[in-house]
Design an enzyme around this catalytic site. Structure first.
Site, short mmCIF file in Angstrom:
data_model
loop_
_atom_site.label_atom_id
_atom_site.label_comp_id
_atom_site.label_asym_id
_atom_site.label_seq_id
_atom_site.Cartn_x
_atom_site.Cartn_y
_atom_site.Cartn_z
N GLU A 51 36.01 -11.58 45.91
CA GLU A 51 36.66 -12.86 45.67
C GLU A 51 36.80 -13.19 44.19
O GLU A 51 37.84 -13.70 43.74
CB GLU A 51 35.91 -13.98 46.39
CG GLU A 51 36.11 -14.01 47.89
CD GLU A 51 35.28 -13.00 48.65
OE1 GLU A 51 35.45 -12.88 49.87
OE2 GLU A 51 34.44 -12.32 48.00
N HIS A 72 28.61 -19.84 57.07
CA HIS A 72 30.03 -19.67 57.34
C HIS A 72 30.66 -20.91 57.96
O HIS A 72 31.77 -20.85 58.48
CB HIS A 72 30.26 -18.48 58.29
CG HIS A 72 30.01 -17.15 57.68
ND1 HIS A 72 28.78 -16.79 57.19
CD2 HIS A 72 30.82 -16.09 57.49
CE1 HIS A 72 28.84 -15.55 56.72
NE2 HIS A 72 30.07 -15.11 56.89
#
Length: 331
Positions: free
Chosen positions: A60, A129
């Site tokens: 990322e 998450h």
């Protein structure tokens, strides 16, 4: 008007903007061959090719940094980060580079970058998450943060984000992807920084965004039918810039407010809204502002515990009743 899901509105808008402007490109993990974890980019690789639909490694920080550089050089990258939780790996690139370059370079370079990313719980994805950490980005000057709650706003705000010359965090919610609604056929972008009164009412103001804005509408309709409570709903739509004027005007009309949010209560978006109401409408308030938020725990994996941790429609309805009861006691 066309009836479609939130997911389809995002897909169709991305495709339309790719066709309209050859400088728009997509960057992210599994967005090409796999067509995206949520199928937002289905068919894009086949139609636009590898030059404009770039599958990336699981890195990322790296691909967000590459997108920032591409934006500085005139392209309009739309980055998909698989969940907002993974954006933490790119936090330095987003906060210290994308948000600051325009100011630090004296306006000589712009960063027309969109970062699309879903958040939210309810999918049994566990504590790391299932977070709502949009506050991290809404806190930062130089960023714009938008949070559409309906398919129509998903389209209008994505159009605005892609065409904006500043970096925009485009916040989605996993629970919204399959929701349906009418979407205008034209391509008029929304105004970033403008809230919407999605239901007018006289008794109480409910302020929310993203999934909880949809919950607010559901609760408002239910209370109108069953208890004759007339709720005004303000959907923030944009967290930075924040439309304080619309919130204040609504509270001045109804004289009381409840704020709904999916993130934790402490230091959350709701705290900012409550402070805004205190600053701008204190003399009009007939009861303290109540806030409804997630339990102050890491999100449990167990479905019953996850459900208990998330704010619900019943939680919102209870807060509305309690606020109106406090008003009645003071009259």
């Amino acid at each position: 008007m066309s009836m479609m899901t939130y997911r389809q509105a995002l897909h169709d808008t991305l495709r339309a903007e790719m066709l309209r402007d050859e400088n728009v490109l997509l960057i992210g993990e599994e967005i090409g061959v796999f067509e995206g974890s949520y199928k937002i980019t289905a068919g894009m690789l086949a139609e636009f090719g590898e030059k404009r639909v770039r599958d990336t490694p699981i890195a990322e920080e790296g691909f967000t940094g590459a997108a920032i550089g591409a934006a500085m050089l005139g392209l309009r990258p739309v980055v998909e980060i698989m969940t907002i939780n993974f954006s933490l790996l790119a936090l330095d690139q987003i906060v210290n580079h994308a948000a600051k370059i325009y100011g630090m370079f004296g306006g000589q370079a712009r960063v027309p970058l969109v970062i699309r990313t879903p958040g939210g719980g309810g999918q049994q994805l566990g504590a790391t998450h299932s977070q709502n950490i949009e506050l991290y980005y809404a806190f930062v000057p130089g960023m714009k943060v938008v949070a559409p709650s309906s398919p129509a706003d998903a389209k209008a705000l994505l159009l605005a984000a892609i065409r904006d010359d500043d970096p925009v965090l485009f916040l989605e919610n996993l629970a919204l992807y399959n929701t349906k609604g009418e979407v205008p056929d034209d391509d008029t972008p929304a105004e970033i920084g403008r809230a919407a009164v999605t239901r007018e009412g006289a008794d109480i103001t409910v302020v929310a965004y993203s999934r909880m804005a949809a919950v607010a509408l559901e609760v408002a309709e239910r209370l109108a039918e069953t208890e004759d409570i007339d709720v005004e709903v303000v959907d923030l739509r944009s967290l930075r810039p924040l439309d304080r004027d619309t919130v204040i005007a609504s509270v001045k009309k109804t004289h009381c407010a409840v704020v709904l949010e999916d993130d934790w209560l402490t230091y959350g978006i709701g705290a900012e809204i409550a402070a805004t109401i205190s600053d701008g409408a204190f003399d009009w308030l007939d009861a303290p502002v109540r806030r409804v938020a997630m339990a102050e725990v890491p999100m449990p994996y167990s479905k019953p515990l996850e459900t208990a941790a998330l704010p619900s429609a019943d939680d919102a309805a209870t807060a509305i009743r309690q606020t109106l009861a406090a008003v009645s006691r003071r009259i």
